[in-house]
Scaffold this motif. Structure first.
Motif, PDB file in Angstrom:
ATOM      1  N   SER A  98       0.778  -1.215  -0.059  1.00 51.44           N
ATOM      2  CA  SER A  98      -0.128   0.136   0.021  1.00 51.44           C
ATOM      3  C   SER A  98       0.700   1.428   0.019  1.00 51.44           C
ATOM      4  N   HIS A 101      -0.228   3.290  -2.949  1.00 48.74           N
ATOM      5  CA  HIS A 101      -1.712   3.845  -2.777  1.00 48.74           C
ATOM      6  C   HIS A 101      -1.571   5.167  -1.982  1.00 48.74           C
ATOM      7  N   THR A 102      -0.845   4.890  -0.779  1.00 50.65           N
ATOM      8  CA  THR A 102      -0.561   6.178   0.088  1.00 50.65           C
ATOM      9  C   THR A 102       0.297   7.227  -0.668  1.00 50.65           C
ATOM     10  N   LYS A 105      -2.095   8.919  -2.895  1.00 50.69           N
ATOM     11  CA  LYS A 105      -3.160   9.773  -2.120  1.00 50.69           C
ATOM     12  C   LYS A 105      -2.677  10.962  -1.723  1.00 50.69           C
ATOM     13  N   ARG A 130      -1.618  -4.785 -11.720  1.00 50.38           N
ATOM     14  CA  ARG A 130      -1.018  -3.952 -10.445  1.00 50.38           C
ATOM     15  C   ARG A 130      -1.503  -2.507 -10.539  1.00 50.38           C
ATOM     16  N   ALA A 133      -5.249  -1.954 -10.927  1.00 49.77           N
ATOM     17  CA  ALA A 133      -5.792  -1.970  -9.665  1.00 49.77           C
ATOM     18  C   ALA A 133      -5.603  -0.760  -8.619  1.00 49.77           C
ATOM     19  N   LEU A 134      -4.507  -0.149  -8.488  1.00 51.41           N
ATOM     20  CA  LEU A 134      -4.036   1.177  -7.941  1.00 51.41           C
ATOM     21  C   LEU A 134      -4.779   2.224  -8.265  1.00 51.41           C
ATOM     22  N   GLU A 136      -7.739   2.264  -9.864  1.00 58.11           N
ATOM     23  CA  GLU A 136      -9.500   2.278  -9.458  1.00 58.11           C
ATOM     24  C   GLU A 136      -9.155   2.464  -7.771  1.00 58.11           C
ATOM     25  N   ARG A 137      -8.678   1.774  -7.110  1.00 60.61           N
ATOM     26  CA  ARG A 137      -8.720   2.171  -5.771  1.00 60.61           C
ATOM     27  C   ARG A 137      -8.421   3.352  -5.333  1.00 60.61           C
ATOM     28  N   LEU A 138      -7.699   4.265  -6.168  1.00 64.45           N
ATOM     29  CA  LEU A 138      -7.683   5.722  -5.918  1.00 64.45           C
ATOM     30  C   LEU A 138      -8.939   6.687  -6.454  1.00 64.45           C
ATOM     31  N   GLY A 139      -9.933   5.829  -7.093  1.00 61.86           N
ATOM     32  CA  GLY A 139     -11.132   6.511  -7.677  1.00 61.86           C
ATOM     33  C   GLY A 139     -11.083   7.006  -9.104  1.00 61.86           C
ATOM     34  N   ARG A 154     -10.120  11.137 -13.171  1.00 64.26           N
ATOM     35  CA  ARG A 154     -10.495  11.158 -11.652  1.00 64.26           C
ATOM     36  C   ARG A 154     -10.981  12.545 -11.859  1.00 64.26           C
TER      37      ARG A 154
END
Length: 157
Positions: A98, A101-102, A105, A130, A133-134, A136-139, A154
Motif C-alpha cells: 500500500s 496507494h498512500t 493519495k 497492478r 488496480a491502484l 481504480e482504488r484511488l477513484g 478522476r
C-alpha cells in the motif's frame, strides 16, 4: 511504516538512483534504469527548471519515502486546460504494501491543494494489472483502452 512525499530536490538523487535500479520497474515504462547518480541528479535539475512558459504546462515532482528511505517518485503534469496527469514509479521492495496507494493519495491531495485542476488523468499498459488496480482504488474511472494502454480519469473535488 510512515509514508511521505517531499517536493523533489537534488539531494534526493542518490536515494532515487538506488530505489530505481530494479529492472522490474521498467517492464511497463518507457524509461530505462538510471545509469548513474549523476544522471538522476541531471534529470532532477531539468525538472526543477520546469517547462518553457509557452508550453502551457507545469511539472510537479515528489520523492516518496518509506520512513527515511527513498522508495520512488510521483509526478504530475499540470496543463492550462484544467487537467493534470499523474505518474509514479516505486521500488519493487514496497510493492503490495500500500505504499504506492498512500503516496498517490498524498500526491493527489497536493495537486488538489496547489492547483485548480478539474480532472486528473493517468494511463498504464494493458498488462500492468497492478497499476490498473491502484488507479481504480484511488477513484479513477477507466475511460478507454487501445492495444497497448488503459486510460483513466478522476474528477477533482
Amino acid at each position: 511504516m510512515v509514508i511521505r512525499i517531499e517536493p523533489q530536490k537534488i539531494a534526493h538523487a542518490e536515494g532515487l538512483y538506488l530505489a530505481l535500479q530494479d529492472r522490474r520497474i521498467y517492464e511497463f515504462l518507457d524509461d530505462k534504469t538510471p545509469a548513474s547518480i549523476q544522471a538522476v541528479r541531471q534529470r532532477i535539475e531539468r525538472l526543477l527548471v520546469g517547462t518553457p512558459a509557452s508550453s502551457g504546462e507545469v511539472w510537479m515532482n515528489w520523492t516518496v519515502f518509506e520512513n527515511e528511505i527513498v522508495v520512488g517518485y510521483t509526478q504530475a503534469t499540470i496543463r492550462d486546460d484544467g487537467t493534470a496527469s499523474l505518474a509514479y514509479a516505486l521500488s519493487p521492495s514496497v510493492w503490495g504494501q500500500s505504499v504506492a496507494h498512500t503516496a498517490c493519495k498524498l500526491t493527489l491531495a497536493e495537486i488538489e491543494t496547489l492547483t485548480s485542476v478539474s480532472e486528473i488523468i493517468a494511463d498504464t499498459e494493458v498488462r500492468n494489472i497492478r497499476s490498473q488496480a491502484l488507479l481504480e482504488r484511488l477513484g479513477f474511472q477507466r475511460t478507454h483502452e487501445d492495444e497497448q494502454d488503459v486510460y483513466y480519469k478522476r474528477t477533482s473535488g
